[in-house]
Motif scaffolding. Sequence first.
Motif, PDB file in Angstrom:
ATOM      1  N   ASN A 148       0.850  -1.191   0.000  1.00 50.89           N
ATOM      2  CA  ASN A 148       0.000   0.000   0.000  1.00 50.89           C
ATOM      3  C   ASN A 148       0.881   1.235   0.000  1.00 50.89           C
ATOM      4  O   ASN A 148       2.095   1.153   0.191  1.00 50.89           O
ATOM      5  CB  ASN A 148      -0.948   0.004   1.212  1.00 50.89           C
ATOM      6  CG  ASN A 148      -0.193   0.014   2.531  1.00 50.89           C
ATOM      7  OD1 ASN A 148       0.409   1.017   2.897  1.00 50.89           O
ATOM      8  ND2 ASN A 148      -0.220  -1.105   3.257  1.00 50.89           N
ATOM      9  N   GLU A 163      -2.214   2.505  -5.582  1.00 53.50           N
ATOM     10  CA  GLU A 163      -1.599   1.187  -5.521  1.00 53.50           C
ATOM     11  C   GLU A 163      -1.687   0.479  -6.862  1.00 53.50           C
ATOM     12  O   GLU A 163      -2.628   0.674  -7.632  1.00 53.50           O
ATOM     13  CB  GLU A 163      -2.269   0.357  -4.425  1.00 53.50           C
ATOM     14  CG  GLU A 163      -2.071   0.958  -3.030  1.00 53.50           C
ATOM     15  CD  GLU A 163      -2.914   0.271  -1.970  1.00 53.50           C
ATOM     16  OE1 GLU A 163      -3.448  -0.816  -2.255  1.00 53.50           O
ATOM     17  OE2 GLU A 163      -3.032   0.839  -0.865  1.00 53.50           O
ATOM     18  N   TYR A 169       3.458   1.195  -5.755  1.00 51.90           N
ATOM     19  CA  TYR A 169       2.532   2.277  -6.056  1.00 51.90           C
ATOM     20  C   TYR A 169       3.152   3.225  -7.078  1.00 51.90           C
ATOM     21  O   TYR A 169       4.356   3.201  -7.354  1.00 51.90           O
ATOM     22  CB  TYR A 169       2.142   3.043  -4.791  1.00 51.90           C
ATOM     23  CG  TYR A 169       3.281   3.788  -4.114  1.00 51.90           C
ATOM     24  CD1 TYR A 169       3.595   5.096  -4.476  1.00 51.90           C
ATOM     25  CD2 TYR A 169       4.030   3.187  -3.110  1.00 51.90           C
ATOM     26  CE1 TYR A 169       4.625   5.786  -3.859  1.00 51.90           C
ATOM     27  CE2 TYR A 169       5.058   3.863  -2.486  1.00 51.90           C
ATOM     28  CZ  TYR A 169       5.354   5.170  -2.865  1.00 51.90           C
ATOM     29  OH  TYR A 169       6.390   5.840  -2.259  1.00 51.90           O
TER      30      TYR A 169
END
Length: 204
Positions: A148, A163, A169
């Motif tokens: 995350n 994400e 990410y």
Amino acid sequence: MELYISEDYDYRIQLTAFTFSEKNKFTVLGCDDYSSIRGTNGADFSSACSGVCSKVQDVADNGQCSGVGCCQTSIPKGINYYNITLNSLQNHTDVWSFNRCGFAFLGEEDSFVFRGASDLSPEGNVWERIESTVPVVVDWVVARETRNCSESSACKENSSCYEVEGGGYRCRCNQGYEGNPYLDPGCQGQFQIYQLLVQQLLFL
């Protein structure tokens, strides 16, 4: 990046910081050839393609890889390693007059245009064209090992993270802003961009 080629037409390549994009296509050229591609994206995958034809008149020159002299297939997203094995069915014996060897490669979708029989001829210089005009697309993310982006540090001012499937990410500008979200001063609104332009003009 690690690269290995052996004399029995076995080719493999591995990336460490990137993954191969699903925007690539696996392509096989030849009238007596079949090829397989194997790789991993967390799970093993494999696919195969074959180009088969018996006479040069069978090969269309409309730019389409339809399986006659040229075959294409997709790859899944997220692979960081692949291996290509290329084989001939009958050593090109029956098609030797117009097709003496086969090719297999991974490249950006739609970047390779099949030119028909001329791409199968040894005088066609197709491999040189592939090397100079067909790129391979790779994907990248920030902190792939992170599931995350709640503690994102790479996204600059007026940007946010999102994400990516498979881990990690990326950053993007917030609505109403534009620019590079990874570099200072971050994303700028129209008024901020105007201020920067004025400051630059004052120093000219």
